[in-house]
Design a protein around this motif. Structure first.
Motif, PDB file in Angstrom:
ATOM      1  N   GLY A 187       3.001  -7.614  -5.278  1.00 21.24           N
ATOM      2  CA  GLY A 187       2.659  -6.623  -4.244  1.00 21.24           C
ATOM      3  C   GLY A 187       1.892  -7.245  -3.094  1.00 21.24           C
ATOM      4  N   GLU A 189       3.155  -8.098 -11.199  1.00 19.23           N
ATOM      5  CA  GLU A 189       3.639  -7.130 -10.210  1.00 19.23           C
ATOM      6  C   GLU A 189       2.588  -6.876  -9.122  1.00 19.23           C
ATOM      7  OE1 GLU A 189       6.876  -6.200  -9.939  1.00 19.23           O
ATOM      8  OE2 GLU A 189       6.957  -7.708 -11.509  1.00 19.23           O
ATOM      9  N   SER A 190       1.322  -6.923  -9.494  1.00 14.73           N
ATOM     10  CA  SER A 190       0.255  -6.802  -8.494  1.00 14.73           C
ATOM     11  C   SER A 190       0.264  -8.001  -7.556  1.00 14.73           C
ATOM     12  CB  SER A 190      -1.111  -6.692  -9.177  1.00 14.73           C
ATOM     13  OG  SER A 190      -1.166  -5.538  -9.970  1.00 14.73           O
ATOM     14  N   SER A 191       0.435  -9.181  -8.119  1.00 11.34           N
ATOM     15  CA  SER A 191       0.544 -10.393  -7.305  1.00 11.34           C
ATOM     16  C   SER A 191       1.752 -10.296  -6.381  1.00 11.34           C
ATOM     17  CB  SER A 191       0.673 -11.621  -8.215  1.00 11.34           C
ATOM     18  OG  SER A 191       0.964 -12.773  -7.470  1.00 11.34           O
TER      19      SER A 191
END
Length: 129
Positions: free
Chosen positions: A17, A13-15
């Motif tokens: 983002g 999910e960070s990627s």
């Protein structure tokens, strides 16, 4: 869900983002600053964000470095093509049907595609071990 799966989901999910910032940045610059038709700007933004997402996911999220990049890349392209179509067509449909600003429609569609399409297919199809 175990700790490894939770960690992987958070990293993915960070990627996503980071890729989303790139996607939206390119989309907004092309549509609002350069005057490109929003559908083309959405597709171009998705293309740029997708490239970034593949690189980050391969290296840091799913750590798929023990194999050649060709097989995961081809699988990613298939999933990514579906994602681009869903994001572009979904944004178009929602914008035209509701009359809302395409950026708001894009946000709504991007969330749905991320949750119901991207993570699961990347984890279990693209970068499976």
């Amino acid at each position: 869900m175990n700790r490894t799966a939770i960690r992987q989901f958070v990293l993915a999910e960070s990627s996503a983002g980071v890729a989303t910032v790139i996607d939206f940045g390119v989309t907004i610059v092309l549509a609002k600053v350069c005057g490109m038709y929003y559908v083309y700007a959405v597709a171009t933004g998705a293309l740029c964000g997708g490239i970034a997402n593949f690189i980050i996911n391969r290296r840091f999220v799913f750590q798929c470095l023990d194999r050649r990049w060709g097989v995961p890349a081809m699988r990613y392209i298939a999933v990514w093509a579906g994602s681009i179509l869903l994001n572009t067509y979904g944004t178009y449909l929602l914008t035209e049907a509701s009359g809302m600003d395409f950026i708001i429609a894009k946000i709504m569609v991007a969330i749905a595609v991320a949750v119901f399409w991207n993570f699961m297919l990347q984890k279990y199809f693209v970068f499976r071990k």
